[in-house]
Design a protein around this motif. Structure first.
Motif, PDB file in Angstrom:
ATOM      1  N   LEU A   1      81.214  25.216  68.776  1.00 35.58           N
ATOM      2  CA  LEU A   1      79.939  26.330  67.973  1.00 35.58           C
ATOM      3  C   LEU A   1      81.803  26.404  66.496  1.00 35.58           C
ATOM      4  CD1 LEU A   1      77.800  29.137  68.530  1.00 35.58           C
ATOM      5  CD2 LEU A   1      77.555  26.500  67.847  1.00 35.58           C
ATOM      6  N   LEU A   2      82.176  26.215  66.636  1.00 34.44           N
ATOM      7  CA  LEU A   2      83.878  26.625  66.449  1.00 34.44           C
ATOM      8  C   LEU A   2      83.898  25.725  65.070  1.00 34.44           C
ATOM      9  CD1 LEU A   2      86.254  28.181  68.015  1.00 34.44           C
ATOM     10  CD2 LEU A   2      85.490  29.082  66.464  1.00 34.44           C
ATOM     11  N   THR A   3      83.231  24.514  64.779  1.00 35.07           N
ATOM     12  CA  THR A   3      83.194  23.498  64.442  1.00 35.07           C
ATOM     13  C   THR A   3      82.149  23.315  62.802  1.00 35.07           C
ATOM     14  OG1 THR A   3      82.969  21.663  65.450  1.00 35.07           O
ATOM     15  CG2 THR A   3      82.595  20.371  63.655  1.00 35.07           C
ATOM     16  N   ILE A   4      80.756  24.811  63.101  1.00 31.66           N
ATOM     17  CA  ILE A   4      80.654  24.937  61.971  1.00 31.66           C
ATOM     18  C   ILE A   4      81.530  25.299  60.514  1.00 31.66           C
ATOM     19  CG2 ILE A   4      78.844  27.120  61.081  1.00 31.66           C
ATOM     20  CD1 ILE A   4      77.924  26.662  63.651  1.00 31.66           C
ATOM     21  N   PRO A   5      82.497  26.689  60.554  1.00 29.56           N
ATOM     22  CA  PRO A   5      82.791  26.984  59.904  1.00 29.56           C
ATOM     23  C   PRO A   5      84.235  26.145  59.308  1.00 29.56           C
ATOM     24  CG  PRO A   5      83.889  28.438  62.270  1.00 29.56           C
ATOM     25  CD  PRO A   5      83.095  27.290  62.113  1.00 29.56           C
ATOM     26  N   HIS A   6      84.452  24.787  59.922  1.00 24.06           N
ATOM     27  CA  HIS A   6      85.593  23.912  59.869  1.00 24.06           C
ATOM     28  C   HIS A   6      84.576  23.192  58.164  1.00 24.06           C
ATOM     29  CE1 HIS A   6      87.514  20.544  60.143  1.00 24.06           C
ATOM     30  NE2 HIS A   6      88.614  21.343  60.273  1.00 24.06           N
ATOM     31  N   MET A   7      83.212  22.579  59.180  1.00 22.61           N
ATOM     32  CA  MET A   7      81.864  21.629  58.435  1.00 22.61           C
ATOM     33  C   MET A   7      82.443  21.928  57.010  1.00 22.61           C
ATOM     34  SD  MET A   7      79.254  20.251  60.013  1.00 22.61           S
ATOM     35  CE  MET A   7      79.864  19.413  61.246  1.00 22.61           C
ATOM     36  N   ARG A   8      81.606  23.831  56.780  1.00 26.29           N
ATOM     37  CA  ARG A   8      81.481  23.539  55.586  1.00 26.29           C
ATOM     38  C   ARG A   8      82.134  23.719  54.795  1.00 26.29           C
ATOM     39  NH1 ARG A   8      78.158  28.079  53.237  1.00 26.29           N
ATOM     40  NH2 ARG A   8      76.830  28.039  55.513  1.00 26.29           N
ATOM     41  N   GLU A   9      83.831  24.260  55.401  1.00 21.97           N
ATOM     42  CA  GLU A   9      84.690  24.037  54.565  1.00 21.97           C
ATOM     43  C   GLU A   9      85.461  22.414  54.257  1.00 21.97           C
ATOM     44  OE1 GLU A   9      90.082  25.418  54.421  1.00 21.97           O
ATOM     45  OE2 GLU A   9      88.467  25.742  56.328  1.00 21.97           O
ATOM     46  N   LEU A  10      85.583  21.739  55.079  1.00 20.67           N
ATOM     47  CA  LEU A  10      85.613  20.269  54.525  1.00 20.67           C
ATOM     48  C   LEU A  10      84.983  19.682  53.998  1.00 20.67           C
ATOM     49  CD1 LEU A  10      87.454  18.240  56.050  1.00 20.67           C
ATOM     50  CD2 LEU A  10      85.925  17.720  57.801  1.00 20.67           C
ATOM     51  N   PHE A  11      83.961  19.929  54.049  1.00 17.36           N
ATOM     52  CA  PHE A  11      82.698  19.093  53.470  1.00 17.36           C
ATOM     53  C   PHE A  11      81.846  19.955  51.857  1.00 17.36           C
ATOM     54  CE2 PHE A  11      82.299  17.311  57.591  1.00 17.36           C
ATOM     55  CZ  PHE A  11      82.690  15.803  57.029  1.00 17.36           C
ATOM     56  N   GLY A  12      82.438  21.238  51.889  1.00 20.01           N
ATOM     57  CA  GLY A  12      81.602  22.002  50.750  1.00 20.01           C
ATOM     58  C   GLY A  12      79.928  22.058  50.337  1.00 20.01           C
ATOM     59  N   CYS A  13      79.801  22.286  51.624  1.00 20.04           N
ATOM     60  CA  CYS A  13      77.906  22.545  51.920  1.00 20.04           C
ATOM     61  C   CYS A  13      77.694  23.556  52.782  1.00 20.04           C
ATOM     62  CB  CYS A  13      77.725  20.845  52.182  1.00 20.04           C
ATOM     63  SG  CYS A  13      77.583  20.347  53.564  1.00 20.04           S
ATOM     64  N   GLU A  14      76.366  23.495  52.952  1.00 22.02           N
ATOM     65  CA  GLU A  14      75.759  24.723  53.526  1.00 22.02           C
ATOM     66  C   GLU A  14      75.474  23.689  55.144  1.00 22.02           C
ATOM     67  OE1 GLU A  14      75.470  28.113  53.792  1.00 22.02           O
ATOM     68  OE2 GLU A  14      75.072  28.201  51.093  1.00 22.02           O
ATOM     69  N   VAL A  15      75.910  25.149  56.048  1.00 20.98           N
ATOM     70  CA  VAL A  15      75.904  24.145  57.482  1.00 20.98           C
ATOM     71  C   VAL A  15      74.814  24.795  58.643  1.00 20.98           C
ATOM     72  CG1 VAL A  15      77.589  23.608  59.812  1.00 20.98           C
ATOM     73  CG2 VAL A  15      78.193  23.578  57.584  1.00 20.98           C
TER      74      VAL A  15
END
Length: 350
Positions: free
Chosen positions: A196-210
């Motif tokens: 689940l730690l991928t969730i905040p990283h994905m939000r920052e990386l792709f700039g969208c809702e996750v």
């Protein structure tokens, strides 16, 4: 972003999708019951899958067209037969969507080819979901993006580069409202393989809702995902696991969906904001902190010692940090036990 009138974001309670998939068990009446149960249990949306066996695979038994994995729920099943069993007949879509609208929840679907997108557009669906196994199907993503509708893309198995390619294709194709779902494409998924730690990283990386497409058992993983910033939760949903069905093993029942709704709402409320110091709700609790109190009756000129000056509750005296400074000093007036210590009690002549 929005799906119809429903805003999705960190300042909104999580958007909860109940995935029907093949849990209708080839009965329209059961499908409609699932819609009713999802709405009654607090779902924001019910999601379908739009395909036919022929749009998914070939009706052959060659290698690769039969599942050969002892760990799979579908070991030994031919893909064509499995999709024949699980698919939602296209003539069911309209009555299912009408029932969802009557129950006050959204209904949209996962298309698997161009023809299913065209069909769903004829029903004016409010949004689309791209399944994990199709997140590398860039032509399909572009086809969906061209509708201008909100898109939710599951990212199971996808590398960061593949997710970037899918997100770019969606945005360049006309999608303005994009959600990426962290997903582990095993059925069921284990918590230790969810990351689940991928969730905040994905939000920052792709700039969208996750969000999270959750194939794990129970509600705990989804609740944890919301604590890490997930704004969309998708769970497979059935009326009763004991009824069987292609997805029943890792689907949740109505009572569990209600528990999930409550759990993710609580997790979202608990996020709050970055704050230090007492909240307004804590102000009355300040009275029960420790502070310095006179612990014995004293006369003017008496010396403060550990026996007559103590750190106790409640919290109306000087803070405990001043204890060593005060020890050895004299009081300037008579003072009784139970008096909160204050600087004014000290003698002016030490």
């Amino acid at each position: 972003m929005k799906i119809l009138d429903r805003s999705i974001g960190l300042n909104q309670r999580p958007y909860l999708i109940a995935e029907m998939s093949g849990n209708h068990n080839r009965s329209l009446d059961r499908a409609l019951e699932i819609v009713d149960a999802a709405a009654a249990s607090g779902a924001d949306a019910i999601k379908l899958q739009t395909y036919t066996p022929d749009t998914m695979t070939l009706n052959v038994r060659m290698p690769g067209f039969v599942i050969e994995d002892p760990k799979s729920l579908w070991d030994g099943r031919q893909l064509y037969e499995l999709y024949q069993e699980a698919h939602t007949p296209w003539e069911w879509h309209r009555p299912i969507m009408q029932r969802a609208a009557a129950r006050g929840i959204h209904c949209f679907s996962t298309p698997f080819d161009d023809s299913s997108v065209d069909f769903l557009e004829s029903l004016d669906v409010p949004g689309y979901k791209i399944a994990s196994f199709e997140n590398i199907d860039i032509p399909l993503i572009r086809k969906v993006a061209a509708t201008g509708k909100p898109m939710i893309i599951s990212t199971g198995m996808a590398t960061a580069a593949e997710i970037d390619e899918a997100a770019r294709a969606a945005r360049q194709g006309g999608c303005l409202d994009l959600v990426l779902l962290k997903c582990t494409s095993t059925y069921p998924a284990s918590p230790d393989n969810t990351n689940l730690l991928t969730i905040p990283h994905m939000r920052e990386l792709f700039g969208c809702e996750v969000g999270l497409s959750d194939h794990s058992m129970g509600c705990g993983v989804s609740v944890a995902a919301v604590a890490l910033g997930a704004t969309v939760i998708e769970k497979h949903f059935t009326l009763c696991r004991a009824d069987g069905g292609v997805d029943s093993t890792f689907s949740i029942e109505p009572k569990e969906l209600r528990q999930l709704r409550d759990g993710i709402n609580q997790a979202w409320l608990a996020l709050g904001q970055v704050i230090y110091g007492p909240t307004s709700a804590e102000m009355t609790s300040l009275a029960f902190r420790r502070s310095l109190y006179i612990a014995a009756d004293l006369r003017a000129g008496d010396v403060l010692t550990r026996n007559n000056l103590r750190c106790v509750r409640p919290g109306f005296g000087l803070p405990p940090k001043h204890l060593n400074t005060l020890l050895g000093l004299r009081v300037g007036r008579d003072v009784s036990a139970g008096t909160p210590m204050a600087w004014e009690i000290l003698s002016q002549q030490q």
